[in-house]
Design a protein around this motif. Structure first.
Motif, PDB file in Angstrom:
ATOM      1  N   SER A  29      -5.993   7.116   1.323  1.00  0.00           N
ATOM      2  CA  SER A  29      -4.761   7.081   0.881  1.00  0.00           C
ATOM      3  C   SER A  29      -4.438   5.999  -0.212  1.00  0.00           C
ATOM      4  O   SER A  29      -3.751   6.079  -1.176  1.00  0.00           O
ATOM      5  CB  SER A  29      -3.572   7.285   2.010  1.00  0.00           C
ATOM      6  OG  SER A  29      -4.008   8.437   2.576  1.00  0.00           O
ATOM      7  N   GLY A  30      -4.664   4.775   0.255  1.00  0.00           N
ATOM      8  CA  GLY A  30      -4.477   3.493  -0.526  1.00  0.00           C
ATOM      9  C   GLY A  30      -4.689   2.301   0.623  1.00  0.00           C
ATOM     10  O   GLY A  30      -5.169   2.577   1.569  1.00  0.00           O
ATOM     11  N   PHE A  31      -4.177   1.274   0.098  1.00  0.00           N
ATOM     12  CA  PHE A  31      -4.413   0.057   1.003  1.00  0.00           C
ATOM     13  C   PHE A  31      -2.886  -0.624   0.941  1.00  0.00           C
ATOM     14  O   PHE A  31      -2.319  -0.691   0.169  1.00  0.00           O
ATOM     15  CB  PHE A  31      -5.277  -0.855   0.001  1.00  0.00           C
ATOM     16  CG  PHE A  31      -6.600  -0.505  -0.113  1.00  0.00           C
ATOM     17  CD1 PHE A  31      -7.715  -0.675   0.655  1.00  0.00           C
ATOM     18  CD2 PHE A  31      -6.971   0.347  -1.418  1.00  0.00           C
ATOM     19  CE1 PHE A  31      -8.994   0.060   0.311  1.00  0.00           C
ATOM     20  CE2 PHE A  31      -8.004   1.095  -1.754  1.00  0.00           C
ATOM     21  CZ  PHE A  31      -9.120   0.553  -0.732  1.00  0.00           C
ATOM     22  N   THR A  32      -3.171  -1.422   2.223  1.00  0.00           N
ATOM     23  CA  THR A  32      -1.789  -2.119   2.643  1.00  0.00           C
ATOM     24  C   THR A  32      -1.786  -3.302   1.689  1.00  0.00           C
ATOM     25  O   THR A  32      -2.985  -3.799   1.001  1.00  0.00           O
ATOM     26  CB  THR A  32      -1.717  -2.497   4.101  1.00  0.00           C
ATOM     27  OG1 THR A  32      -2.606  -3.230   4.408  1.00  0.00           O
ATOM     28  CG2 THR A  32      -1.777  -0.982   4.892  1.00  0.00           C
ATOM     29  N   PRO A  33      -0.612  -4.267   1.601  1.00  0.00           N
ATOM     30  CA  PRO A  33      -0.703  -5.465   0.929  1.00  0.00           C
ATOM     31  C   PRO A  33      -1.868  -6.330   1.504  1.00  0.00           C
ATOM     32  O   PRO A  33      -2.329  -7.172   0.743  1.00  0.00           O
ATOM     33  CB  PRO A  33       0.561  -6.079   1.164  1.00  0.00           C
ATOM     34  CG  PRO A  33       1.595  -4.785   1.257  1.00  0.00           C
ATOM     35  CD  PRO A  33       0.440  -3.886   2.042  1.00  0.00           C
TER      36      PRO A  33
END
Length: 204
Positions: free
Chosen positions: A189-193
């Motif tokens: 889905s994506g990456f956290t900071p």
């Protein structure tokens, strides 16, 4: 009047440190022990698969298309992999990695995993894809292993858990050699900071 035992006063002087020592020990276990096993939960399983959940992706907050893995998380994973390698050194486990074609996020995560696994000669990119295909639909990560290597697969996922959140499916395949695993990144889905990869289809 009873005489005070030698050393009793000095012992009482440091008694206040006991709670701090206990807290420090618990913190070290959390940071560097086998605490990742608690983040990896079994969601469902069948004769030829086991579906796991790492943490709660809904608690990850806003996601980014990419973000570098934090130095602390990277070091944590490397320490986990070092212990994994030492524990299974006689077996000589290895992981062949691949990513879903056309997915930049899946490819990026596969490259990160490969770089970390390669530190201990545990993995590289697969020359061809195949095997370890679970009989159920699966997103996130899919790890193909022999049925007898179920425990090793769980240990590997636990070692990688600090950099992951979401769905992992272990697919059992009798055609794979002992200790040989195939890890495919299907959806990210994506990456956290902090660079933690949230697995599965984007739902936000």
């Amino acid at each position: 009047m009873l005489a005070e035992r030698p050393g009793a006063r000095s012992m009482s002087r440091y008694a206040w440190m006991a709670p701090a020592v206990v807290l420090l020990a618990l913190l070290l276990v959390y940071l560097f022990g086998d605490g990742e096993g608690g983040r990896v939960q079994v969601r469902s399983e069948g004769a030829d698969y086991q579906r796991l959940q790492i943490g709660d992706p809904d608690d990850m907050g806003a996601l980014q298309a990419t973000a570098p893995l934090s130095a602390a998380t990277r070091e944590h994973v490397l320490q986990n992999l070092s212990r994994f390698r030492a524990e299974y050194q006689m077996l000589g486990p290895s992981v062949a990695l691949s990513a879903a074609p056309g997915s930049a996020r899946a490819t990026e995560l596969a490259e990160r995993l490969r770089a970390l696994l390669a530190q201990y000669n545990l993995g590289d990119f697969a020359t061809q894809e195949g095997g370890g295909q679970p009989a159920v639909s699966a997103d996130g990560l899919v790890l193909g292993v022999r049925p007898a290597d179920r425990a090793i697969a769980r240990e590997l996922i636990a070692a990688l858990a600090p950099m992951l959140a979401g769905s992992v499916t272990i697919g059992f395949d009798d055609t794979l050699p002992t200790g040989r695993m195939q890890l495919r990144v299907r959806e990210v889905s994506g990456f956290t900071p902090q660079g933690v990869a949230v697995l599965g289809a984007a739902g936000r």
